[in-house]
Enzyme design. Structure first.
Site, mmCIF file in Angstrom:
data_model
loop_
_atom_site.group_PDB
_atom_site.id
_atom_site.type_symbol
_atom_site.label_atom_id
_atom_site.label_comp_id
_atom_site.label_asym_id
_atom_site.label_seq_id
_atom_site.Cartn_x
_atom_site.Cartn_y
_atom_site.Cartn_z
ATOM 1 N N LYS A 113 0.844 -1.197 0.000
ATOM 2 C CA LYS A 113 0.000 0.000 0.000
ATOM 3 C C LYS A 113 0.878 1.245 0.000
ATOM 4 C CE LYS A 113 -4.335 0.421 2.276
ATOM 5 N NZ LYS A 113 -5.055 0.343 3.551
HETATM 6 C C1 E4P Z 1 -8.313 0.661 3.868
HETATM 7 O O1 E4P Z 1 -7.570 0.340 3.002
HETATM 8 C C2 E4P Z 1 -8.253 1.945 4.568
HETATM 9 O O2 E4P Z 1 -7.017 2.141 5.142
HETATM 10 C C3 E4P Z 1 -9.371 2.039 5.570
HETATM 11 O O3 E4P Z 1 -10.559 1.597 4.958
HETATM 12 C C4 E4P Z 1 -9.555 3.396 6.205
HETATM 13 O O4 E4P Z 1 -10.750 3.412 6.952
HETATM 14 P P1 E4P Z 1 -11.123 4.545 8.003
HETATM 15 O O5 E4P Z 1 -11.309 5.822 7.256
HETATM 16 O O6 E4P Z 1 -12.378 4.080 8.653
HETATM 17 O O7 E4P Z 1 -9.962 4.642 8.951
#
Ligand code: E4P
Length: 292
Positions: A113
């Site tokens: 990521k």
């Molecule tokens: C996933 O890849 C993201 O990091 C995650 O969905 C972020 O979610 P949040 O905005 O609830 O922290």
């Protein structure tokens, strides 16, 4: 508002949505996998932090490498996203390669990521470091999940740089629009996909009406150019309706927190119907089914 207000361009085509769990917690991943619906896992540094804190709660030591290996083995055959922590081109490339080399041999399911733009300030000299890192890592055949996407333009550039997934953060767009407009909300509150109206004015973030609107726009841009190599991964989903709408607008993947996964299957009338059917069982039918 009826659901057919949403783009139905995909009607009639074979389109499969994948369900990922948005969690670093082994127990949650294990449970979601046991439900038979899991297609992948996403983590980020905050989710890893929550997982580590949970393990340490009762004084248990955590070996984070072993812990991640357990997740990868559990999710064998399913993509697992692990995020870099640097915010420059050099650090992200180095960390991406290190994470991939350390963990991909375990079950061949690691995605790295990378934030689309790792800068903390506007007009920073590192603004393009995320895209440059995506290009370098994807050229080395390391699959990339481009994260922290808040505009269709960012998604388009991430795709051009070679990302396999782009992750629009739907819930955080909704948070941002409400916060900017001084609207109080709880994290799990529904936000209308067609936009939040206040005194006949629809609130927006530079033309984006909601998190789901962002997902729909990215879908449309990708479809305009037949972009197939990059999948739209709806992230930051906070409630079941948002998951439903992500599916309606054609997200390829929805990554969902465990608590929301549990809510997806729940309906009062399902429970009520189940109770009535159970109450109505006659002995003859029970005997036929249960006895040899
Ligand atoms: C996933 O890849 C993201 O990091 C995650 O969905 C972020 O979610 P949040 O905005 O609830 O922290």
């Amino acid at each position: 508002m009826p659901y057919y207000g949403i783009n139905l361009k995909n009607k009639g085509k074979v389109v499969k949505i994948k369900v990922f769990i948005d969690s670093g917690k082994l127990e949650e991943i294990k449970k979601a996998h046991s439900y038979g619906i899991l297609d992948g896992v996403t983590t980020n540094p905050s989710l890893i932090r929550a997982a580590v804190e949970e393990v340490k709660k009762d004084g248990t030591e955590i070996d984070i490498k072993e812990y991640i290996i357990k997740i990868l083995n559990l999710a064998k055959g399913l993509p697992v996203s692990l995020e870099v922590i640097g915010n420059t081109y050099d650090s992200m490339v180095e960390e991406g390669i290190k994470l991939f080399n350390m963990f991909n041999p375990i079950a061949k399911n690691v995605y790295i990521k990378i934030p689309v733009n790792p800068s903390f300030e506007e007009n920073s000299k590192t603004d393009f470091d995320g895209l440059r890192a995506i290009k370098t890592l994807s050229d080395k055949n390391i699959p990339i999940n481009c994260t922290l996407v808040f505009t269709p333009e960012q998604a388009l550039l991430a795709s051009k740089a070679g990302a396999t997934f782009v992750s629009p953060f739907a819930g955080r767009i909704d948070d941002y629009i409400r916060t900017e407009n001084k609207i109080e909300f709880k994290k799990s509150d529904y936000f209308p996909y067609m936009g939040y109206e206040v005194e006949d004015k629809t609130l927006e973030d530079n033309g984006v009406l909601s998190g789901i609107d962002l997902v729909a726009m990215i879908r449309e841009v990708f479809d305009n150019y037949s972009i197939k190599r990059t999948k739209v991964l709806a992230a930051s989903l906070r409630n079941p309706r948002q998951v439903r709408e992500a599916a309606l607008v054609g997200a390829d993947i929805a990554t969902i927190p465990f608590i929301v996964i549990k809510e997806l299957v729940s309906h009062y009338k399902t429970r009520e119907g189940m109770k009535k059917f159970t109450d109505d069982i006659v002995p003859e039918y029970e005997k036929l089914i249960r006895e040899n």
